[in-house]
Design an enzyme around this catalytic site. Structure first.
Site, short mmCIF file in Angstrom:
data_model
loop_
_atom_site.label_atom_id
_atom_site.label_comp_id
_atom_site.label_asym_id
_atom_site.label_seq_id
_atom_site.Cartn_x
_atom_site.Cartn_y
_atom_site.Cartn_z
N GLY B 29 56.00 23.72 55.04
CA GLY B 29 55.65 24.45 53.82
C GLY B 29 54.16 24.57 53.56
O GLY B 29 53.74 25.29 52.66
N CYS B 241 82.89 47.49 54.56
CA CYS B 241 83.62 46.40 55.19
C CYS B 241 84.38 45.53 54.20
O CYS B 241 85.11 44.63 54.58
CB CYS B 241 82.68 45.53 56.04
SG CYS B 241 81.64 44.42 55.06
#
Lengths: 191, 278, 360
Positions: B29, B241
Site C-alpha cells: 500500500g 446472462c
C-alpha cells in the site's frame, strides 16, 4: 579471475524469469522458488545468488559484496557494473555469504521507507535447519520455513527489523538454484 | 518489434521498475516513487500499468487487457496490441486463461488465482490528493500514518447526506498501515481486494508511483461502525446472462427512458450465456 | 501467437487511423510538405518542439510536426517518446554560452555595452500587418542580413558583478563535479534543487511559463524584472571521453538564453543587490526563455527570504504542472470511457435522492 564465466545467456528472458521468481518469493514470504538454473556462476556464488545480482543490480545501485565472495568480485563488477558501496550502510544491495547484522544495513527513512537496502544472503541450504513460523502479508495461513546458516540470534534480529516497519531491510535468501524471501512486513517466530 | 527491446522498455529501465516493484510488495500500500518513462501512449492512457506489465511480462505469459471490464473497448484493444507487437506474447479475453491481467477501472467478477497477477492503471495514486494537494505534505502524512483528514471527510459526508458519497476509488487501509487508492474501480469491486489470492500491482505513470498488495493481505475500506461500507450496484439482473450479482453497465436504448442493464465484465457475461448466444 | 480477435474496438481503431492519414494529407492536388520545408521555413515551430520534446534534432522535430499535422504539443510528445528509447552514451559538459556565436543579443538595462546591441532576426519591430506577398509563390524575398559582429561580448551580468551589485552565480566553477539531477531518470521530489527546477522549466510548456511569468509582473508575487541580457545563437556541445582523455566537440546547437535582473531589498545577512533569474532553451524562442527566467526567479522566493504567496513562487505547483505532455495526457484522458465509475455515481445519487424523498 572469473571473467570467463558468462552472464545470462538470454539477458532479457533470463532476467525476466529470475525477476518473476524473486517477485513471487517476495509476495509469498518463505515460499521456495527456482532461480538461476543453467547459469554458470562464479565461485563462491551459487547460481541463484548470481542470477539475482544480474537481475536487480546495476550502475544505479551501490553494492556491498561480502569480502568472503571477493573471488567473484570481477565477475560482479563486469556483468552488473555496480559502484562499490563505501560501507554496508550505504549499499542499496548487500550480497553476503554469512548474515551481516541487519541493523548495519540501511532501513530507509520515514518519508522514504523504500530507500532501504536489500540483503541477498546465500545460505547453505533451504528446507533443512532451524524452523521459523512466518506470518503476515502474502500468507493466507502461517507458513514454516527451514533455513540453515543463519546466526543464532536471527529471530531477535528479525524482530528488531520488523519493528521498524514500514522501514526495514528485505532479505532474499539464495541456495543453489533456489531462493526465498523475507520482506520486512513478515513476522517470524522460532518454533 | 524491430529496433526495440522485448516488451519495449530497455533492460536498465526494467531493472529500475523491478526494484521499485519489490519494495512496493515489501511495504503493501505504500507508494514507491519511480523513474517513470515517457511511453508511446499518452499519460492517462495507462502508461503506469503498461510500464509495470512490460517489466513483469515474459514469453510464457498470457495477457488479458480490460478497460471498464471489457476486452473490446478501444483503449484495451490498443494496449493489448502494443504488447502483442512489442513482446509477441499470447493474449486472451478469458480471465481464467490469463497469467497477467492489466485493467482500468474494474476487477474481474471471477475470483483470481495465486498464479495470476493483476496490474491496475492508476491515474491518481495519492488517496489524500483531493483533501491536500501538496505531495510533499501527503508524503509526510503517510509517514506519520496521519489519516484524520480522510476520516473527517467521510464523517462530513455522513453528517450532510447521511451516507458516504464516494462511489468509486474508495480509500482503503492496507495491512492496517497505509491508506491507499484502489484506483478508480467502483466501490462494488473494493471487497475483492481483501485477501485476494493474486498479486496486485499498481502503476501510475504520470505521477511516477508504483505500489502493490501481496496475496492474502488485509484491505479494508475506511468506514465507521454505525455507517459500514456498502456496495453500490444497479438493482437489476443482467439482460444478457441473468446474473444478479455482477456489476452492471446501464445502456441507454432510446430517448424515452429506455434502459438495459448488462454485465460490465464481458468475459464473465459471455461465459454464462448459452453457446452461440453471445 | 494466440491472438484472439475481439469485437468492434479493433475495427474502429483501424478505421480511425486510416481516416487520420487521409486527413493529414489533405487535398492530394496540393503538393505534399517535405520535412526539409518544415525544418527550413517553420523554424520557430521546430524549435518549440525540440525544446518541449527535450531532444535537439531539427529533422526529427520537422517529421513530428508533419506527422502531428502541426499540433506542436502532439509533435513534442512524439519526440519525447522517441527520445526515451535512445541509449545514453555520455553526458555533455555544460555549454559555454559566454562563447556563443551570437545572432541576436539585446540588453534592456544599458544603452550600450561592449560588443553592442545586436538586433538580429526579430519580429520585435515588425508591423503586424499580414504580408499578402507571402501568399504568392516566390513572394518570400530573402535578403542577406548583416554579418554577425566579430568583437568579443562580455556578459552584461559580469559588468554588474564587477561592482558587486548582483549576486554571484554560485556553483558555476565546479558544475562538472556536482552532477546535476535528472528528472527523466529520478522522479521529482520536494524540495527540488534549482538544477532540477531549471530542467523542468526548460522542458516546460511555453504557454504555461508565459502565463506564470506574466502573473508575477501583474502583482502575483511582486516581481521587478529587467532583461539583463537576451541572446540567441550557436554554442558548441562538448563531450568528455574519459577513455581518450580529451574533449570532443560533437556539434553546434542553437539556444536562447535570458538573464533576468531582479531587485532584491536585502536581508540582515545580505546587503541590497540584484538577483538573477535564468532561462535557457533549445532553438530560437525568446518568449520561452524569458518566461523561464521570470519563473525561475519567482521560485527562488523562499531561498531569498521573500514571502511565498503566488502560484509562480510555489515550486511544487509550478513543477507539477509545467509539463505539457503530462498535462495534455491527463486532461485528454477524460475522453476515455469512464462509464463504470459514472454508473456507480448514478446509483449513489439515485440512492441519496430516494433517501431524501422517502425519509427513513
Amino acid at each position: 579471475m572469473t571473467l570467463d564465466r558468462p552472464g545470462f545467456a538470454d539477458p532479457a528472458a533470463d532476467a525476466q524469469s529470475c525477476f518473476r521468481a524473486v517477485l513471487d518469493a517476495m509476495s509469498r514470504p518463505g515460499t521456495v522458488v527456482a532461480a538461476g538454473a543453467g547459469l554458470c556462476s562464479p565461485a563462491p556464488l551459487d547460481p541463484a545468488t548470481a542470477a539475482v545480482l544480474l537481475t536487480l543490480v546495476d550502475a544505479d545501485t551501490p553494492l556491498w559484496l561480502d569480502p568472503a565472495a571477493s573471488a567473484a568480485a570481477d565477475w560482479v563488477a563486469f556483468h552488473c557494473g555496480a559502484p562499490q558501496a563505501e560501507s554496508i550502510k550505504a549499499a542499496a544491495f548487500a550480497c553476503a555469504l554469512a548474515m551481516p547484522a541487519l541493523s548495519g544495513l540501511h532501513p530507509g527513512t520515514d518519508l522514504a521507507p523504500e530507500a532501504s537496502a536489500t540483503l541477498i544472503l546465500q545460505v547453505p541450504a533451504m528446507g533443512r535447519g532451524t524452523p521459523f513460523r512466518l506470518s503476515g502479508p502474502g500468507l493466507r495461513a502461517p507458513a514454516m520455513l527451514r533455513l540453515e546458516g543463519l546466526p543464532d540470534n536471527f529471530a531477535a534480529q528479525w524482530a528488531a527489523n520488523h519493528a521498524l516497519y514500514p522501514c526495514g531491510v528485505d532479505v532474499v535468501l539464495c541456495a543453489g538454484e533456489q531462493l526465498c524471501a523475507l520482506p520486512r512486513s513478515v513476522r517470524t517466530e522460532e518454533t | 518489434m524491430n529496433g526495440y527491446n522485448f516488451a519495449y522498455l530497455d533492460e536498465q529501465t526494467k531493472r529500475m521498475i523491478r526494484r521499485a516493484l519489490l519494495k512496493a510488495v515489501a511495504i503493501p500500500g505504500h507508494q514507491v516513487p519511480f523513474g517513470s518513462r515517457e511511453m508511446p501512449l499518452p499519460y492517462g492512457w495507462g502508461t503506469g500499468g503498461i510500464q509495470v506489465t512490460a517489466s513483469i511480462l515474459g514469453r510464457a505469459d498470457v495477457l488479458k487487457v480490460i478497460d471498464q471490464g471489457a476486452d473490446d473497448t478501444t483503449n484495451a484493444v490498443s494496449i493489448r496490441r502494443f504488447f502483442a507487437r512489442t513482446a509477441g506474447v499470447a493474449t486472451t479475453t478469458r480471465t481464467a486463461e490469463a497469467s497477467v491481467i492489466q485493467t482500468r477501472h474494474r476487477i474481474p467478477e471471477v475470483p483470481l488465482r495465486e498464479d495470476q497477477i493483476i496490474v491496475y492503471q492508476v491515474p491518481q495514486p495519492e488517496p489524500l490528493s483531493k483533501l491536500e494537494p501538496s505531495r510533499a505534505e501527503t508524503r509526510r502524512m503517510h509517514a506519520l500514518a496521519e489519516y484524520g483528514l480522510m476520516h473527517v471527510k467521510l464523517y462530513e459526508d455522513i453528517a450532510r447526506v447521511g451516507a458516504v458519497t464516494i462511489s468509486y476509488d474508495y480509500p482503503v487501509m492496507v495491512n492496517g498501515r497505509h491508506l491507499m487508492s484502489p484506483s478508480p474501480i467502483p466501490a462494488f469491486d473494493t471487497p475483492k481486494m481483501d485477501g485476494m489470492a493474486a498479486l496486485q500491482l499498481f502503476g501510475a505513470g504520470r505521477e511516477k508511483r508504483i505500489y502493490a498488495i501481496p496475496p492474502y493481505t488485509a484491505v479494508r475500506p475506511l468506514d465507521f461502525e454505525d455507517h459500514p461500507f456498502r456496495l453500490t450496484r444497479a438493482p437489476h439482473a443482467c439482460a444478457l446472462c441473468g446474473a444478479g450479482d455482477s456489476y452492471l453497465d446501464e445502456v441507454v436504448t432510446d430517448d424515452r427512458g429506455g434502459r438495459m442493464f448488462v454485465c460490465s465484465d464481458t468475459d464473465f457475461c459471455a461465459a454464462r450465456q448459452p453457446a452461440g448466444a453471445a | 501467437m494466440a491472438y484472439v480477435a475481439v469485437k468492434g474496438g479493433e475495427r474502429a481503431i483501424d478505421a480511425a487511423h486510416a481516416w487520420l492519414a487521409e486527413d493529414r494529407r489533405g487535398d492530394p492536388a496540393v503538393p505534399e510538405l517535405a520535412t526539409a520545408q518544415i525544418a527550413e521555413q517553420l523554424g520557430r515551430a521546430v524549435d518549440r518542439v525540440m525544446a518541449e520534446g527535450a531532444c535537439y534534432d531539427p529533422g526529427l522535430a520537422a517529421l513530428a510536426i508533419k506527422q502531428a499535422q502541426g499540433d506542436l504539443i502532439e509533435a513534442a510528445f512524439l519526440l519525447r517518446a522517441y527520445r526515451t528509447t535512445l541509449p545514453r552514451f555520455a553526458d555533455t559538459r555544460p555549454v559555454e554560452t559566454s562563447a556563443m556565436a551570437v545572432r541576436r543579443r539585446v540588453s534592456a538595462v544599458f544603452k550600450d555595452m561592449p560588443g553592442g546591441q545586436v538586433l538580429g532576426p526579430t519580429y520585435d519591430y515588425t508591423h503586424r500587418l499580414l504580408d499578402f506577398a507571402l501568399a504568392e509563390p516566390g513572394g518570400a524575398v530573402a535578403e542577406a542580413g548583416t554579418a554577425p559582429p566579430g568583437e568579443p561580448m562580455p556578459g552584461v551580468m559580469d559588468l554588474l558583478g564587477q561592482e558587486g551589485l548582483i549576486e554571484p552565480e554560485t556553483g558555476s566553477d565546479n558544475r562538472h563535479m556536482n552532477v546535476p539531477g535528472d528528472l527523466t531518470r529520478e522522479p521529482l521530489a520536494f524540495p527540488a534543487g534549482r538544477d532540477v527546477r531549471l530542467q523542468a522549466l526548460a522542458r516546460g510548456d511555453e504557454g504555461f511559463l508565459l502565463a506564470l511569468g506574466y502573473s508575477g509582473q501583474r502583482g502575483y508575487g511582486g516581481a521587478h524584472p529587467f532583461v539583463g541580457e537576451l541572446c540567441v545563437g550557436e554554442v558548441a556541445v562538448e563531450v568528455e571521453v574519459p577513455e581518450l582523455g580529451f574533449v570532443l566537440d560533437i556539434g553546434d546547437i542553437t539556444v536562447t538564453e535570458c538573464q533576468m535582473v531582479n531587485q532584491f531589498r536585502g536581508s540582515k545577512q545580505v546587503p541590497p543587490q540584484f538577483t538573477r533569474g535564468y532561462g535557457l532553451c533549445f532553438g530560437h524562442s525568446e518568449r520561452k526563455a524569458m518566461g523561464m527566467a521570470l519563473v525561475d526567479r519567482a521560485m527562488r522566493a523562499a531561498e531569498l527570504g521573500e514571502d511565498v504567496t503566488a502560484p509562480a513562487q510555489t515550486v511544487e505547483f509550478v513543477l507539477s504542472h509545467c509539463d505539457n505532455i503530462e498535462a495534455t495526457g491527463f486532461v485528454e484522458h477524460l475522453k476515455l470511457p469512464h462509464y463504470v465509475d459514472f454508473q456507480s455515481e448514478l446509483e449513489t445519487i439515485r440512492r441519496l435522492r430516494a433517501g431524501v424523498e422517502e425519509p427513513g
